[in-house]
Motif scaffolding. Structure first.
Motif, short mmCIF file in Angstrom:
data_model
loop_
_atom_site.label_atom_id
_atom_site.label_comp_id
_atom_site.label_asym_id
_atom_site.label_seq_id
_atom_site.Cartn_x
_atom_site.Cartn_y
_atom_site.Cartn_z
N PRO A 112 0.80 -1.24 0.00
CA PRO A 112 0.00 0.00 0.00
C PRO A 112 0.82 1.28 0.00
N ALA A 113 2.03 1.26 0.53
CA ALA A 113 2.79 2.51 0.71
C ALA A 113 3.06 3.24 -0.60
N PRO A 114 3.62 2.60 -1.63
CA PRO A 114 3.86 3.34 -2.87
C PRO A 114 2.57 3.78 -3.57
N ILE A 115 1.51 3.03 -3.37
CA ILE A 115 0.23 3.41 -3.98
C ILE A 115 -0.31 4.67 -3.32
N ALA A 116 -0.25 4.72 -2.00
CA ALA A 116 -0.69 5.91 -1.28
C ALA A 116 0.10 7.14 -1.71
N ALA A 117 1.41 6.97 -1.89
CA ALA A 117 2.24 8.10 -2.31
C ALA A 117 1.92 8.54 -3.73
N ALA A 118 1.71 7.59 -4.62
CA ALA A 118 1.48 7.91 -6.03
C ALA A 118 0.12 8.55 -6.28
N LEU A 119 -0.86 8.26 -5.41
CA LEU A 119 -2.21 8.80 -5.59
C LEU A 119 -2.50 9.99 -4.68
N SER A 120 -1.52 10.42 -3.89
CA SER A 120 -1.74 11.58 -3.03
C SER A 120 -2.02 12.81 -3.89
N HIS A 121 -2.71 13.77 -3.31
CA HIS A 121 -3.09 14.98 -4.05
C HIS A 121 -1.85 15.75 -4.52
N PHE B 262 -10.26 6.41 -1.91
CA PHE B 262 -9.75 5.24 -2.63
C PHE B 262 -9.56 4.10 -1.65
N VAL B 263 -10.14 2.95 -1.97
CA VAL B 263 -10.02 1.77 -1.12
C VAL B 263 -9.43 0.63 -1.95
N LEU B 264 -8.36 0.05 -1.44
CA LEU B 264 -7.66 -1.04 -2.11
C LEU B 264 -7.84 -2.32 -1.32
N TYR B 265 -8.16 -3.40 -2.03
CA TYR B 265 -8.31 -4.71 -1.41
C TYR B 265 -7.34 -5.70 -2.02
N ASP B 266 -6.86 -6.60 -1.20
CA ASP B 266 -6.18 -7.79 -1.70
C ASP B 266 -7.23 -8.76 -2.21
N ARG B 267 -6.99 -9.35 -3.38
CA ARG B 267 -8.02 -10.19 -4.01
C ARG B 267 -8.44 -11.35 -3.10
N ALA B 268 -7.51 -12.02 -2.47
CA ALA B 268 -7.85 -13.17 -1.63
C ALA B 268 -8.66 -12.74 -0.41
#
Length: 260
Positions: free
Chosen positions: A76-85, A97-103
Motif C-alpha cells: 500500500p505505501a507506494p500506492i498511497a504516495a502515487a495517488l496523493s493529491h 480510494f479503497v484497495l483490497y487484496d483479491r484473496a
C-alpha cells in the motif's frame, strides 16, 4: 440509479466509459488507472467506481471521487504516495480510494477488510490507513454493494466475479449503523438512501433518495429533507450545519425494526 439503468457503459469488454463526467475528471480517472498499472503491473486485478460516480450523481465542487481497486498482494505505501493529491492533483473535492487484496476480498462479508484506505484532495482530511483496526466498518460493505449493483468497471473483470454480494438481511443492520455517522445535509440524504435501501433493496444517489423519501416519510420529517436537497444543490459547505438528528433517529429506528 438501479442496476437496470446504467448509461455510459461500453459493450466492448464490459468496460465502462464515464461519458457524463467532466473532461478533467475523466482524465483523472484514466491517470489513476495508469498509475496503478505502472505500480502493480499484472498484480492489478481491477478498478471500479463507487459513490456518486457509480450512481450518476457526480456534482463538480461538491462530490468526491470514490474508487475501489483490487490487486494481488499489493504494497500500500507506494500506492498511497502515487495517488496523493500532491503527486496527482484531484479535480474533485477529493479522492476516496479503497484497495483490497483479491484473496481477502473474496472472503469478506460486512468487514472493512481493506489493504489501503486513502483520502486525499483539497476538501478532505488526508488519511492513509493500512489496518482497519476496530474503527467503523459500515462504509466499506455498503460501497462494495453499490459496486456490485452498478457493475461498472474501469479496468478488470466484473466485480461480481471477485466477491459474493452480501445478502440483504445481513447488510441491513450495517446500513442502519451508518445513519448516525454523519452530520449536515449529507447525513440527511444518507439517511434517505438507507431508508430507500430498506424499502427497495437497491441503491441510488443521495439526492435521488431524498426526492424519493419526500413522498414516503411522515410529514414532520419532510422539511429537513427538502432543506438538505436545496443545500446539496449548492456547494459542499452549504448544508454543513443542518440538524437532521431527529430524522436520523427515525430512520435508524425504522431500519432496526425492519431487521429485527
Amino acid at each position: 440509479m438501479d442496476a437496470a439503468a446504467r448509461p455510459g457503459r461500453s459493450l466492448a469488454g464490459g468496460v465502462w466509459t464515464p461519458a457524463g463526467l467532466p473532461g478533467d475528471v475523466r482524465a483523472y480517472l484514466d491517470a489513476v488507472v495508469a498509475r496503478l498499472r505502472d505500480l502493480l503491473g499484472p498484480a492489478l486485478v481491477g478498478v471500479y467506481p463507487a459513490g456518486s460516480v457509480a450512481l450518476d450523481a457526480y456534482r463538480p465542487g461538491r462530490s468526491d471521487l470514490d474508487l475501489v481497486a483490487v490487486a494481488d498482494h499489493p504494497d500500500p505505501a507506494p500506492i498511497a504516495a502515487a495517488l496523493s493529491h500532491d503527486a496527482l492533483p484531484c479535480p474533485a473535492a477529493g479522492l476516496e480510494f479503497v484497495l483490497y487484496d483479491r484473496a481477502t476480498l473474496a472472503a469478506l462479508t460486512t468487514e472493512a477488510g481493506f489493504t489501503l484506505n486513502l483520502n486525499t484532495g483539497r476538501a478532505l482530511e488526508p488519511k492513509a490507513e493500512t489496518d482497519p483496526g476496530d474503527g467503523p466498518a459500515f462504509w466499506y460493505p455498503i460501497d462494495r454493494d453499490i459496486v456490485h449493483q452498478q457493475s461498472r468497471t474501469l479496468t478488470g473483470p466484473p466485480f461480481a466475479t471477485l466477491t459474493t454480494r452480501v445478502p440483504y438481511d445481513q447488510l441491513l443492520p450495517v446500513v442502519a449503523s451508518s445513519v448516525a455517522a454523519q452530520t449536515g445535509d449529507n447525513a440527511v440524504l444518507n439517511a434517505c438512501r438507507a431508508l430507500r435501501y430498506r424499502a427497495l433493496r437497491s441503491w441510488t444517489s443521495k439526492p435521488a433518495a431524498g426526492a424519493w423519501a419526500l413522498g414516503q416519510v411522515p410529514l414532520e420529517h419532510r422539511p429537513v429533507i427538502a432543506a438538505a436537497l436545496e443545500s446539496h444543490g449548492r456547494d459542499r459547505s452549504a448544508g454543513a450545519t443542518l440538524d437532521g438528528r431527529t430524522f436520523q433517529a427515525y430512520v435508524t429506528a425504522t431500519l432496526t425494526a425492519a431487521g429485527a
